[in-house]
Design a protein around this motif. Sequence first.
Motif, PDB file in Angstrom:
ATOM      1  N   GLN A  72      -3.562  33.980 -16.702  1.00 42.89           N
ATOM      2  CA  GLN A  72      -4.594  34.361 -15.754  1.00 42.89           C
ATOM      3  C   GLN A  72      -4.320  33.626 -14.452  1.00 42.89           C
ATOM      4  O   GLN A  72      -3.975  32.438 -14.464  1.00 42.89           O
ATOM      5  N   ALA A  73      -4.441  34.336 -13.326  1.00 39.85           N
ATOM      6  CA  ALA A  73      -4.033  33.744 -12.057  1.00 39.85           C
ATOM      7  C   ALA A  73      -4.977  34.124 -10.928  1.00 39.85           C
ATOM      8  O   ALA A  73      -5.597  35.194 -10.936  1.00 39.85           O
ATOM      9  N   THR A 123      -0.226  30.944  -2.005  1.00 44.32           N
ATOM     10  CA  THR A 123      -0.688  29.937  -2.958  1.00 44.32           C
ATOM     11  C   THR A 123      -1.243  30.629  -4.198  1.00 44.32           C
ATOM     12  O   THR A 123      -1.947  31.640  -4.083  1.00 44.32           O
ATOM     13  N   VAL A 124      -0.914  30.075  -5.374  1.00 44.89           N
ATOM     14  CA  VAL A 124      -1.347  30.693  -6.628  1.00 44.89           C
ATOM     15  C   VAL A 124      -1.720  29.590  -7.618  1.00 44.89           C
ATOM     16  O   VAL A 124      -1.001  28.604  -7.762  1.00 44.89           O
ATOM     17  N   ALA A 125      -2.849  29.765  -8.307  1.00 46.60           N
ATOM     18  CA  ALA A 125      -3.259  28.893  -9.410  1.00 46.60           C
ATOM     19  C   ALA A 125      -3.178  29.702 -10.696  1.00 46.60           C
ATOM     20  O   ALA A 125      -3.700  30.819 -10.761  1.00 46.60           O
ATOM     21  N   ILE A 126      -2.508  29.140 -11.710  1.00 44.61           N
ATOM     22  CA  ILE A 126      -2.177  29.910 -12.912  1.00 44.61           C
ATOM     23  C   ILE A 126      -2.593  29.144 -14.161  1.00 44.61           C
ATOM     24  O   ILE A 126      -2.355  27.932 -14.269  1.00 44.61           O
ATOM     25  N   ALA A 127      -3.193  29.864 -15.096  1.00 44.16           N
ATOM     26  CA  ALA A 127      -3.466  29.333 -16.435  1.00 44.16           C
ATOM     27  C   ALA A 127      -2.580  30.072 -17.427  1.00 44.16           C
ATOM     28  O   ALA A 127      -2.379  31.286 -17.302  1.00 44.16           O
ATOM     29  N   LEU A 175      10.906  37.687 -16.136  1.00 45.79           N
ATOM     30  CA  LEU A 175      10.354  38.661 -15.198  1.00 45.79           C
ATOM     31  C   LEU A 175       9.021  39.209 -15.704  1.00 45.79           C
ATOM     32  O   LEU A 175       8.100  39.450 -14.917  1.00 45.79           O
ATOM     33  N   ARG A 176       8.904  39.397 -17.016  1.00 47.54           N
ATOM     34  CA  ARG A 176       7.641  39.862 -17.587  1.00 47.54           C
ATOM     35  C   ARG A 176       6.502  38.892 -17.259  1.00 47.54           C
ATOM     36  O   ARG A 176       5.379  39.298 -16.944  1.00 47.54           O
ATOM     37  N   VAL A 177       6.798  37.595 -17.344  1.00 45.46           N
ATOM     38  CA  VAL A 177       5.760  36.601 -17.057  1.00 45.46           C
ATOM     39  C   VAL A 177       5.356  36.642 -15.592  1.00 45.46           C
ATOM     40  O   VAL A 177       4.161  36.645 -15.260  1.00 45.46           O
ATOM     41  N   THR A 178       6.335  36.680 -14.685  1.00 48.85           N
ATOM     42  CA  THR A 178       5.990  36.695 -13.256  1.00 48.85           C
ATOM     43  C   THR A 178       5.245  37.970 -12.895  1.00 48.85           C
ATOM     44  O   THR A 178       4.303  37.939 -12.091  1.00 48.85           O
ATOM     45  N   LYS A 201       0.062  40.672 -11.676  1.00 53.41           N
ATOM     46  CA  LYS A 201      -0.943  41.645 -12.120  1.00 53.41           C
ATOM     47  C   LYS A 201      -2.295  40.973 -12.314  1.00 53.41           C
ATOM     48  O   LYS A 201      -3.337  41.510 -11.909  1.00 53.41           O
ATOM     49  N   SER A 202      -2.305  39.791 -12.918  1.00 48.61           N
ATOM     50  CA  SER A 202      -3.550  39.069 -13.134  1.00 48.61           C
ATOM     51  C   SER A 202      -4.183  38.655 -11.805  1.00 48.61           C
ATOM     52  O   SER A 202      -5.395  38.765 -11.627  1.00 48.61           O
ATOM     53  N   ALA A 203      -3.357  38.181 -10.880  1.00 46.50           N
ATOM     54  CA  ALA A 203      -3.871  37.761  -9.574  1.00 46.50           C
ATOM     55  C   ALA A 203      -4.506  38.929  -8.835  1.00 46.50           C
ATOM     56  O   ALA A 203      -5.513  38.762  -8.131  1.00 46.50           O
ATOM     57  N   ASN A 204      -3.940  40.113  -9.000  1.00 48.09           N
ATOM     58  CA  ASN A 204      -4.465  41.301  -8.321  1.00 48.09           C
ATOM     59  C   ASN A 204      -5.724  41.849  -8.990  1.00 48.09           C
ATOM     60  O   ASN A 204      -6.607  42.373  -8.322  1.00 48.09           O
ATOM     61  N   SER A 205      -5.791  41.735 -10.324  1.00 50.19           N
ATOM     62  CA  SER A 205      -6.905  42.330 -11.064  1.00 50.19           C
ATOM     63  C   SER A 205      -8.048  41.366 -11.364  1.00 50.19           C
ATOM     64  O   SER A 205      -9.175  41.785 -11.589  1.00 50.19           O
ATOM     65  N   GLY A 206      -7.721  40.074 -11.418  1.00 49.96           N
ATOM     66  CA  GLY A 206      -8.709  39.083 -11.809  1.00 49.96           C
ATOM     67  C   GLY A 206      -8.920  38.971 -13.294  1.00 49.96           C
ATOM     68  O   GLY A 206      -9.812  38.265 -13.758  1.00 49.96           O
ATOM     69  N   HIS A 207      -8.044  39.645 -14.078  1.00 45.62           N
ATOM     70  CA  HIS A 207      -8.202  39.649 -15.531  1.00 45.62           C
ATOM     71  C   HIS A 207      -7.067  38.857 -16.211  1.00 45.62           C
ATOM     72  O   HIS A 207      -6.010  38.652 -15.626  1.00 45.62           O
TER      73      HIS A 207
END
Length: 350
Positions: free
Chosen positions: A197-198, A212-216, A330-333, A338-344
């Motif tokens: 989730q990002a 800037t990105v914060a990732i879990a 690449l799947r992870v990035t 995708k998570s950063a764009n969707s919020g999910h």
Amino acid sequence: MDNKIRIAVAGAGAIGRVHISVVRLSSTCRLSAIVDPSPTAVALAKEVGVPLYATLADLFANDRPDGVVLASPNNLHVPQAIECMAADLPMLLEKPIAPTVVEAETLVRLAVERGAKILIGHHRAHSPIMAKAREIVCSGRLGRLVAVTGSAMFMKPDQYFQDAPWRRELGAGPILLNLIHDVHNLRMLCGEIESVQAFASHAVRGFPVEDTVAIALRFACGALGTFLLSDTAASPRSWEQTSRENPAYPTYEDEDCYVVVGTNGSLSIPTMRLKTYPNAEDRSWWQPFVVGVDDVVRHDPIRLQMEHFVKVVRGEVAPQVSARDGLNNLRVTEAISKSANSGHIVYLDM
């Protein structure tokens, strides 16, 4: 004639020039040709004294090498890799393996069908620091893996974006260009990533692309992770500025970019500072840690990567970073974007 492996380098940009320098310093391989249609490549080929070809087809028709380094722009990775496979030539394919997961899946499928020798250019996988860190984690000295925290925070100068305006656009940001290296390191240390989730921001520069990105992260082993990524942060907490492996960057010996934590201790990387409980049966925050630093010999991982590639070309070893590894990174990035764009939360099937 010597028995050195003949290596051609496709791409005369920044990373291509690094590979060219490394090949020229090697005792096991030598530079046979450069492939690049740009006018700037003419002077470089003349400087290093090798033939220049505009395309791989021209190279293969005139001077077949033993192996090829593909250091060309990302959009050329898949078509050029397919050309090398058709010519039955081993390749060192720079990261990312492809611009998208769909394209990477096609390439991996073809590679499996043909039994192609493909080493993906995640050069940190060849770092002695990472080898030592992985050894410590796998040895059980830290106990059961609990968590990992990491960062890649650094400052890209304004000129970086002025020289190449495409770097301001979506898809050219630090998630794909920089984080993918750290993803492979985290997978080496903690295993496969199960979900992410990002949150992303472009508040500082205001470009369409993130800065800037914060990732879990949740790993398949049950461990959790957090990661901070920024290319507009005045901070030295990135691999390049802490590992002391690349002399092009200033380094800070007291800084770390990863901390791996288990039930019996923690390891800070790349200083290799260890804190462990002396008695696994008496672990408590009231008990002091045994504090130490594990020794590690630091070598240029890009040079070590090239020596490994020579062995891949000779058929002595399998690629340490396979095409499937490149696909999974690449799947992870892509999931993070995708998570950063969707919020999910985005779940991965590795």
